[in-house]
Design an enzyme around this catalytic site. Structure first.
Site, mmCIF file in Angstrom:
data_model
loop_
_atom_site.group_PDB
_atom_site.id
_atom_site.type_symbol
_atom_site.label_atom_id
_atom_site.label_comp_id
_atom_site.label_asym_id
_atom_site.label_seq_id
_atom_site.Cartn_x
_atom_site.Cartn_y
_atom_site.Cartn_z
ATOM 1 N N CYS A 154 0.823 -1.226 0.000
ATOM 2 C CA CYS A 154 0.000 0.000 0.000
ATOM 3 C C CYS A 154 0.851 1.268 0.000
ATOM 4 C CB CYS A 154 -0.941 0.010 1.192
ATOM 5 S SG CYS A 154 -2.062 -1.377 1.225
ATOM 6 N N HIS A 180 -3.480 7.166 3.294
ATOM 7 C CA HIS A 180 -3.879 5.889 2.708
ATOM 8 C C HIS A 180 -5.257 5.516 3.243
ATOM 9 C CE1 HIS A 180 -4.034 1.861 1.388
ATOM 10 N NE2 HIS A 180 -3.641 1.291 2.506
ATOM 11 N N ASN A 232 -10.056 -0.065 0.255
ATOM 12 C CA ASN A 232 -8.595 0.033 0.258
ATOM 13 C C ASN A 232 -8.074 -0.398 -1.116
ATOM 14 O OD1 ASN A 232 -5.852 -0.324 0.560
ATOM 15 N ND2 ASN A 232 -5.981 -1.473 2.484
#
Ligand code: ACO
Length: 356
Positions: free
Chosen positions: A114, A254, A284
């Protein structure tokens, strides 16, 4: 004179297929209420059968080129941050460059889960600062839907597909990327892992049967680590730029879990209006999450010329990355009006030109 890396173009792409929490709860033991209250997610996008990391990335990068008014032939380098490439080899960036018509660009992929976009941004910045390149396309893209165990409710509800891109351009003007922090800690290996398909556990019938090519996560351990580390990385990047958190105009975190974002906000004492959140729409999207949120924040009028923007990510590894930049481009040069979304995320200007 110092050469700075300024963002000259930006773009994003979200597949058109929307999967709501209610749809998920028809085939896995979960509920809209659980997902919304634990994560903030309402829906996510799922790539069509004929879409791959390359096709998603190309849409986002084309938008970034259109915003900058740059011919793809002028690109020097394409960096793709992804943990869901088209193939283990060749690199997705090479396919993206070819598809874009970036005939003289080199390309490589970079894997920091990520945090991949932040690592890619730091790399692109360094190529420009060193004088090696002038136009670098930095992309975060994921097709996570192909790497989920759709019977595992603790992971499959969290992730989605998408892409975001920024064009970094060399300039003598001030601004651009001012400070970074990159972090990694391999003791977190088991925290978020795709256990098979690599050299440690090559693909076999047994690994496929055991769903070992899908993401597994120790959710609450990751949650605690992410909450602490995102705060620390944010502070480190701000310090690295010689600034304080109060100097930051907009935070782009994020989008893994709304509760993590709210926690970091509290730690750093950030007012809610300084944080852009779009997790409810996309879930996500791993390496794509920060650039997609950045692009939407610009489109929503949350980022203005001269603003200091802090981007922060956390992911498997563990890894974390933070980058503080001064936004120098005219946000109205592109793209979507607030709330407006074209199917491909194409800039309105490009659409107008195309239909003229
Ligand atoms: N629906 C309903 N119940 C569920 C679901 C679901 N989808 N998932 C888990 N549960 C249940 C569990 O089974 C557990 O039940 P039990 O108490 O009977 O055992 C209960 O809900 C609580 O589970 P927890 O895992 O403790 O829930 P938590 O509040 O920690 O939320 C979550 C889980 C959302 C995964 C959270 O831990 C989280 O966001 N972690 C961080 C994720 C992250 O930051 N990832 C970043 C990087 S990802 C990358 O790099 C690719």
């Amino acid at each position: 004179m110092t050469t700075n890396a300024l963002i000259g173009g930006w773009g994003m792409y979200a597949p058109s297929r929307i999967m709501t929490n209610d749809e998920l709860s028809t085939f896995v033991d979960t509920s809209d209420e659980w997902i919304r209250t634990r994560t903030g997610i309402r829906e996510r996008r799922i790539a069509a059968d004929d879409e791959t990391a390359t096709t998603l990335a190309v849409h986002a990068a084309r938008d970034a080129l259109a915003v900058a008014g740059l011919d793809p032939g002028e690109l020097d380098l394409v960096i793709v941050g992804t943990c869901t490439p088209d193939y283990p080899l060749p690199a997705t960036a090479v396919l993206v460059a070819t598809e874009l018509g970036a005939t003289r660009a080199s390309g490589f992929d970079l894997q920091a889960a990520c945090s991949g976009f932040l690592y890619a941004l730091a790399s692109g910045h360094s190529f420009i600062r060193s004088g090696m390149y002038r136009n670098v396309m930095v992309i975060g893209v994921e097709v996570l839907s192909r790497f989920l165990d759709w019977t595992d409710r603790s992971t499959c509800v969290l992730f989605g597909d998408g892409a975001g891109a920024v064009l970094l351009q060399a300039s003598d003007a001030p601004g651009g990327l001012l400070g970074f922090d990159l972090f990694s800690d391999g003791t977190g290996c088991e925290g978020i892992i795709m256990p098979a398909g690599g050299s440690a556990r090559p693909a076999s019938h047994a690994t496929v049967d055991a769903h070992q090519h899908a993401i597994r996560m120790l959710g609450s351990e990751v949650y605690k680590y992410a909450t602490r580390q995102m705060g620390e990385s944010a502070m480190a990047a701000v310090r690295n730029a010689g600034l304080t958190v109060d100097d930051v105009d907009q935070f782009v975190f994020h989008q893994a879990n709304l509760r993590i974002i709210n926690n970091v906000q509290k730690q750093l004492n950030i007012p809610a209006e300084k944080t852009y959140v779009n997790i409810e729409k996309y879930g996500n999207t791993s390496a794509a999450s920060v650039p997609m949120a950045l692009v939407e924040a610009v489109a929503a009028g949350r980022i203005h010329q001269g603003d200091k923007v802090l981007m922060v990510a956390f992911g498997a590894g563990y890894t974390a990355g933070a980058a503080l930049m001064e936004w120098t481009a005219d946000p109205t040069r592109a793209f979507l009006a607030p709330g407006e979304q074209t199917r491909s995320g194409q800039p309105r200007r490009a659409l107008e030109e195309a239909s003229a």
